[in-house]
Design an enzyme around this catalytic site. Sequence first.
Site, PDB file in Angstrom:
ATOM      1  N   ASP A 179     -61.831 -16.874 -11.465  1.00 40.32           N
ATOM      2  CA  ASP A 179     -63.249 -17.021 -11.787  1.00 40.32           C
ATOM      3  C   ASP A 179     -64.157 -16.238 -10.845  1.00 40.32           C
ATOM      4  O   ASP A 179     -64.305 -16.599  -9.680  1.00 40.32           O
ATOM      5  CB  ASP A 179     -63.626 -18.506 -11.764  1.00 40.32           C
ATOM      6  CG  ASP A 179     -65.068 -18.735 -12.179  1.00 40.32           C
ATOM      7  OD1 ASP A 179     -65.689 -17.816 -12.748  1.00 40.32           O
ATOM      8  OD2 ASP A 179     -65.592 -19.832 -11.933  1.00 40.32           O
ATOM      9  N   ASP A 236     -69.551 -13.625 -18.048  1.00 47.41           N
ATOM     10  CA  ASP A 236     -68.923 -14.926 -17.817  1.00 47.41           C
ATOM     11  C   ASP A 236     -67.577 -15.044 -18.505  1.00 47.41           C
ATOM     12  O   ASP A 236     -67.500 -15.107 -19.729  1.00 47.41           O
ATOM     13  CB  ASP A 236     -69.852 -16.029 -18.326  1.00 47.41           C
ATOM     14  CG  ASP A 236     -69.279 -17.406 -18.069  1.00 47.41           C
ATOM     15  OD1 ASP A 236     -68.436 -17.537 -17.160  1.00 47.41           O
ATOM     16  OD2 ASP A 236     -69.647 -18.338 -18.775  1.00 47.41           O
TER      17      ASP A 236
END
Length: 459
Positions: free
Chosen positions: A348, A134
């Site tokens: 992202d 992440d």
Amino acid sequence: MYSPRWALLLAGLLLLLLLPSSLSWDLNEPLNGVHFQRVKAHTLPTPDRPSPRFSRLRNLRAHGPHSQKHHGRHHHHHHGRGGGGHTTAVSHLARRLGRFDGTKWQNVTGVGDYSTQYAIQCAWDGLGVWLLFDTGSADTWASQSGFRCEDPAGAPHTQEACGFGAPLVQGFAHGQIDDVHFYLQYGSGEQVSGPMGFSDIACGGLSVFEQQVGLANSTYWHGNNVTVGILGLAYPSITSAYYGAVGDEAPWNAVTYPSFFTTAITQGSIDPVFSVSIVRNSSEGILVWGGLPETGWQNRPNASTDLIIANLIDQSETAWKYSFYTIIVDALKWDQTTVTAKHPYIVDTGTTMMYVPPPLAESVADAFQPRAVYLYQWGAYFAPCDAIPPRLAVVISGVEFWINPSDLIYRNLVDPLTGYCAVAVASGGSGPYILGDVFLQNVVAVFDVGAAQMRFYAK
Ligand SMILES: *[C@@H]1O[C@H](CO)[C@@H](O)[C@H](O)[C@H]1NC(C)=O
Ligand SMILES: *[C@@H]1O[C@H](CO)[C@@H](O)[C@H](O)[C@H]1NC(C)=O
Ligand SMILES: *[C@@H]1O[C@H](CO)[C@@H](O)[C@H](O)[C@H]1NC(C)=O
Ligand SMILES: *[C@@H]1O[C@H](CO)[C@@H](O)[C@H](O)[C@H]1NC(C)=O
Ligand SMILES: *[C@@H]1O[C@H](CO)[C@@H](O)[C@H](O)[C@H]1NC(C)=O
């Protein structure tokens, strides 16, 4: 006579008229009330070269509607964009702000298998575990054997209900830290907390010794049955450690600490870069530590650009709070149209689609033939499934990165009412705007953490 090209030009002109402020946006001006600043560089850019250290990304898809057994808003967030990607920048936002209020995104991503999570295998004090990778969070944590699985009301449930993989982690090889715990909460109500300590974490040939990590001993979570925690690759400024007892998470109790990749750099084991290459339709993606993949990027169009970050000092929490790895995109280009409108975008991997300023989303939708329409109940654009998508490029530092047109429409994400298919470019409202997988699968993305830069190579 109707000419699509003229229509596009007109749309472009309209944009010019409607968006004067966004066209002139630069780093010194607030955007929708949010200020941005350059991220401070600590080193010179690292020359791009292959590194033998890499982790294969395991692509975990969120479940389709038929496997949805839970009901209620919380779960919808989970199945929303980023699917369980509570871990991504966007889902942080979604959860914190309720902007993607479940009624929108759950539908779009719930229909097909279009949420993305990437897991990598790591050794946690020598124990092999899967962690979600992440770039939108900074804490590295795993669930602890014996942890308490709760529902939103705090009532205990079986551990299975939280959906972690196996094995769980027992303790810290290098000891627990007294009086410090970690606590992460998301707008969906999902939360984790527990003790902090030091453990050795090794992923894909990158070993970090005595990394400060958390062990979740109490959580309300909707896991994927594979991963046991998260490897947080964002900057230390958003770590979530606190002095004092659990429940005392006041801002003045917060204590930042070096995140996994920061420690790796400090320990001198690695050049301060990592790169990500995801592959459409497959789980062939890799995360490379300290460099780039062996092949697939040399002598390709490439661009570098500075990382920026939302400056939220003296500001109430905004959607940009988790804007790590944010860059400025110069323009979007499709067919014969170029709209030069600089905007900040988050890079992202945990977001499937691309989220752009609303007028751009509208114009791109218009460029489908036949044109895509906004379906309010889904919060997204849909086009006839055999529509021809435009050729779309994202312009970064003057270099055009073209997106494979077939990536722009999800042929098995169908609205039952119209029979139309979902379009991969959506409106990001007032921000944040996001370069998700639809863009990333067309490039090799280099995160030069030391130089506070990102570089992209067309694939
Ligand atoms: C989308 O989800 C909301 C809330 O779950 C529901 O009310 C709405 O009917 C759904 N829309 C469609 C098209 O299924
Ligand atoms: C979880 O860890 C915290 C912090 O160390 C501790 O205060 C708490 O008692 C632990 N809870 C459980 C259920 O073990
Ligand atoms: C995880 O496994 C449980 C059964 O133990 C199942 O009910 C649940 O749907 C699974 N969740 C996911 C995301 O695979
Ligand atoms: C992706 O997979 C689907 C079905 O699995 C297939 O129809 C499609 O052609 C694939 N797309 C690419 C670009 O490989
Ligand atoms: C990057 O692009 C430049 C042209 O802009 C080219 O000369 C150079 O070879 C490229 N770099 C790599 C490593 O491919």
